[in-house]
Scaffold this active site. Structure first.
Site, PDB file in Angstrom:
ATOM      1  N   ALA A 179       0.863  -1.187   0.000  1.00  0.00           N
ATOM      2  CA  ALA A 179       0.000   0.000   0.000  1.00  0.00           C
ATOM      3  C   ALA A 179       0.902   1.241   0.000  1.00  0.00           C
ATOM      4  O   ALA A 179       2.079   1.169   0.356  1.00  0.00           O
ATOM      5  CB  ALA A 179      -0.927  -0.004   1.208  1.00  0.00           C
ATOM      6  N   PHE A 180       0.329   2.382  -0.381  1.00  0.00           N
ATOM      7  CA  PHE A 180       1.146   3.584  -0.593  1.00  0.00           C
ATOM      8  C   PHE A 180       1.815   4.087   0.670  1.00  0.00           C
ATOM      9  O   PHE A 180       2.778   4.848   0.617  1.00  0.00           O
ATOM     10  CB  PHE A 180       0.306   4.696  -1.240  1.00  0.00           C
ATOM     11  N   LYS A 181       1.332   3.670   1.836  1.00  0.00           N
ATOM     12  CA  LYS A 181       1.874   4.214   3.072  1.00  0.00           C
ATOM     13  C   LYS A 181       3.351   3.859   3.271  1.00  0.00           C
ATOM     14  O   LYS A 181       4.066   4.546   3.982  1.00  0.00           O
ATOM     15  CB  LYS A 181       1.021   3.770   4.255  1.00  0.00           C
ATOM     16  N   ASP A 182       3.807   2.798   2.585  1.00  0.00           N
ATOM     17  CA  ASP A 182       5.235   2.471   2.633  1.00  0.00           C
ATOM     18  C   ASP A 182       6.104   3.609   2.088  1.00  0.00           C
ATOM     19  O   ASP A 182       7.247   3.767   2.508  1.00  0.00           O
ATOM     20  CB  ASP A 182       5.530   1.226   1.785  1.00  0.00           C
TER      21      ASP A 182
END
Ligand SMILES: *Cc1c(COP(=O)(O)O)cnc(C)c1O
Length: 470
Positions: free
Chosen positions: A111-114
């Protein structure tokens, strides 16, 4: 660069001061006192840069007085092919002649939070190294944030993570992703409560300033400015790698929950990136769509919040939204404070519909909402037309993007997660499983490590203290 609070009554701060903080002391959120402005020639020079170098150019003004070399080192260690799957770091994937996915979910938790959290991991370790200091990160998660934080901090010297999650309420994949980590610095605490209950526990511990100081507790939740700043970078990369020449129009659609990701797009545009229109997509929890349509901001209660098949966007109020309102109101901190402190408390909503500033902001923005049936249909259509499987949150983005296409203007849709993370919904939509990245295969079969706890502040404090002292 100094940071100021949206409510105007907190001391100015520097990047290091706010790196581990949530709210400013006056209850507002910190923002840079102004946005650095990049000229067209600078953007042109940035076009061929590798991701880490581009990130350096974008982030440098925000992190002052951090030495340039320290910033560059942290970024080069973060944005590697080993962590994000390719030297490009992001992935641009067309799904038809007008829509292209801006893939920012190639990191370890899909997910983009990485994209932001991995950088924070390197930054913290680098900051702690010289002093041999310690940092204990306390947070609550409904799924994606917690795993991104744990994968970014696992095994890092001087850092521990205490992550609260609602027991039995995450998807099997999300649960396995977090609980299968066995590093001794990662503490998964499964609370016998819903997500809001977990968050209340974090707030209660953080309100005990003495405890916080004693055990060096910090947070990296969705209002963390450094996370927003790191996300600004991929809008630059997405734009600069999409257009033929700087200045070409490009629209972008962002599946939204807490307004963090789209705030980063707003900041990128304020810095001079020629994004034309920002389109905000919500699921059935349409607080933000309602605002952009009418000017009315009306947070919902927990009971009014729907559990949907794009669960990472199931929010009742948008925790980063105050930053956008502050900018919209020409940075009038007194007005912002009245709206968020008084009007929301008194009436449960506020209305900017009659403001000229709202009309102006609307020219550069659009919004729409999606629902379960639309989501499934969109996943199916994209799969049939292009052979690409998209995750449910991205599907909300694609569905809304299609309502806002304009002739001659290509559209990016931010791919906020990979479909493997939400495979039950993919099966429901197209009757087959999405492919899993190698590293995520067999995840649910791994041994899980977590403790179960009642929603009890004292028990949580005791747990933290005993594991910090150990
Ligand atoms: C966190 C998340 C969102 C919402 O992002 P915000 O920054 O809160 O708007 C959307 N999709 C996925 C998959 C997420 O993990």
């Amino acid at each position: 660069m100094d940071y100021v609070s949206t409510r105007g009554a907190s001391p100015r701060a520097r990047f290091d001061d706010i790196l581990l903080e949530g709210l400013a002391p006056d209850g507002g959120l910190y923002l840079p006192e102004h946005y650095p402005r990049l000229q067209r020639e600078q953007l042109q020079r940035m076009q061929p840069l590798a991701y880490a170098e581009l990130a350096f150019e974008v982030l440098r003004p925000f992190v002052e007085p951090m030495p340039a070399q320290a910033l560059r080192d942290s970024l080069r260690r973060t944005y590697t092919a080993a962590t994000f799957g390719s030297d490009a770091i992001i992935r641009l994937q067309p799904i038809d002649s007008r829509l292209t996915l801006l893939g920012v979910s190639q990191g370890p938790t899909l997910a983009f939070k990485d994209m932001a959290m991995q950088w924070l991991g390197h930054l913290f370790e680098q900051a702690l190294e010289p002093s041999g200091g310690e940092l204990n990160i306390l947070g609550a998660t409904s799924g994606d944030t917690g795993s991104a934080a744990e994968y970014a901090m696992r095994g890092r010297r001087g850092i521990r993570v205490f992550m609260l999650s609602p027991f039995g309420r995450m998807s099997p994949f999300q649960t396995a992703q977090m609980y299968s980590l066995h590093e001794p610095n990662i503490h998964n605490i499964a609370v016998q409560d819903v997500f809001d209950g977990c968050q209340d526990l974090v707030k209660a511990v953080s309100a005990d300033l003495e405890f916080k100081r004693r055990w060096r507790i910090g947070s990296i939740n969705s209002i963390n400015w450094a996370r927003v700043a790191a996300q600004v970078v991929y809008y630059f990369a997405g734009y600069l790698r999409s257009v033929r020449s700087v200045g070409d129009p490009l629209d972008v659609t962002v599946p939204s929950g807490n307004f963090g990701n789209i705030l980063a797009a707003h900041v990128a545009r304020e810095m001079g990136l020629p994004l034309r229109r920002l389109v905000l997509a919500t699921n059935e929890n349409d607080v933000l769509d309602e605002f952009l349509r009418s000017g009315v901001y009306r947070p919902r209660s927990t009971e009014q919040t729907h559990h949907t098949s794009s669960p990472s966007m199931d929010i009742s109020k948008a925790s980063n939204f105050e930053r956008f309102v502050f900018d919209l109101l020409g940075r009038d901190a007194e007005r912002t404070r009245r709206l968020f402190e008084q009007e929301l408390a008194r009436k449960g909503c506020f209305d900017l519909g009659a403001e000229p500033a709202f009309a102006r902001a609307r020219q550069g923005m659009a919004s729409g909402r999606s629902d379960h049936a639309t989501r499934l249909r969109t996943i199916r259509e994209v799969w049939e037309q292009s052979g690409v499987i998209i995750d449910p949150h991205t599907a909300d983005g694609v569905a809304v993007a299609r309502q806002h296409l304009e002739p001659g203007v290509p559209m990016l849709v931010v791919e906020t997660a990979l479909p493997a993370k939400f495979d039950a919904t993919i099966r429901e939509a197209i009757g087959r499983d999405p492919e899993r990245p190698q590293a995520a295969r067999g995840l649910e079969a791994k041994a899980q490590r977590f403790v179960v706890m009642n929603p009890d502040v004292d028990a949580l404090k005791a747990y933290i203290a005993s594991h910090c002292a150990a």
